[in-house]
Structures are given as structure tokens and as C-alpha cells.
Design a protein around this motif. Structure first.
Motif, short mmCIF file in Angstrom:
data_model
loop_
_atom_site.label_atom_id
_atom_site.label_comp_id
_atom_site.label_asym_id
_atom_site.label_seq_id
_atom_site.Cartn_x
_atom_site.Cartn_y
_atom_site.Cartn_z
N LYS A 51 0.87 -1.17 0.00
CA LYS A 51 0.00 0.00 0.00
C LYS A 51 0.91 1.22 0.00
O LYS A 51 1.84 1.31 0.79
CB LYS A 51 -0.89 0.00 1.24
N ASN A 53 0.72 5.50 -0.11
CA ASN A 53 -0.16 6.67 0.05
C ASN A 53 -1.62 6.24 0.16
O ASN A 53 -2.49 6.78 -0.50
CB ASN A 53 0.03 7.66 -1.10
N ASP A 54 -1.84 5.23 0.98
CA ASP A 54 -3.18 4.70 1.27
C ASP A 54 -3.88 4.05 0.08
O ASP A 54 -5.09 3.89 0.08
CB ASP A 54 -4.09 5.77 1.88
N LYS A 55 -3.14 3.70 -0.96
CA LYS A 55 -3.71 3.01 -2.12
C LYS A 55 -2.98 1.69 -2.34
O LYS A 55 -1.75 1.64 -2.25
CB LYS A 55 -3.58 3.87 -3.39
#
Length: 73
Positions: A51, A53-55
């Protein structure tokens, strides 16, 4: 990074300095920070979740056999 099986990871920052280089064991997690772009090499990639940057990052397009090589901006 989250590891479902043992896997080796190397991360280099924008100045090509190693930010991380080690073997992780199943069940471990790792948080990595550095100045992008970050160059990653991940061994046993099919068993690693990434993951950034939160993606979620799909490692499949970057994987040959079991090693993923990619750059994160």
C-alpha cells in the motif's frame, strides 16, 4: 508492506541510497518512508501486499517469476 510468506525487500530513495534492505517473515509488516521516487525490489512478491499513500499497489504487472521491480513516484 504486509507479508503473507517470507519475502526480501530492498528500497532505494531518490538519491539511490538504501532506505531498507532485509528479509521479512510471514505475518510481519513494514512501514517505509523516503524521498520519492522510491525504487523497490520485492522477492516472493506474490505473497506481499503493498500500500502506497493509502492506495493498494498491484505487484503483478511488475513481477517476473517471483520478483517485483517497480518505482513509486
Amino acid at each position: 508492506l504486509q507479508f503473507g510468506q517470507d519475502a526480501w525487500v530492498e528500497v532505494r530513495d531518490s538519491s539511490k541510497q538504501k532506505v531498507l534492505s532485509r528479509l521479512y517473515h510471514a505475518g510481519e509488516t513494514a512501514d517505509v518512508s523516503g524521498t520519492p521516487p522510491l525504487a523497490l525490489i520485492i522477492g516472493n512478491a506474490p505473497h506481499v501486499t503493498l500500500k502506497y499513500n493509502d492506495k493498494m499497489v498491484d505487484l503483478v504487472p511488475h513481477t517476473t517469476v517471483t520478483v517485483a521491480r517497480l518505482t513509486l513516484q
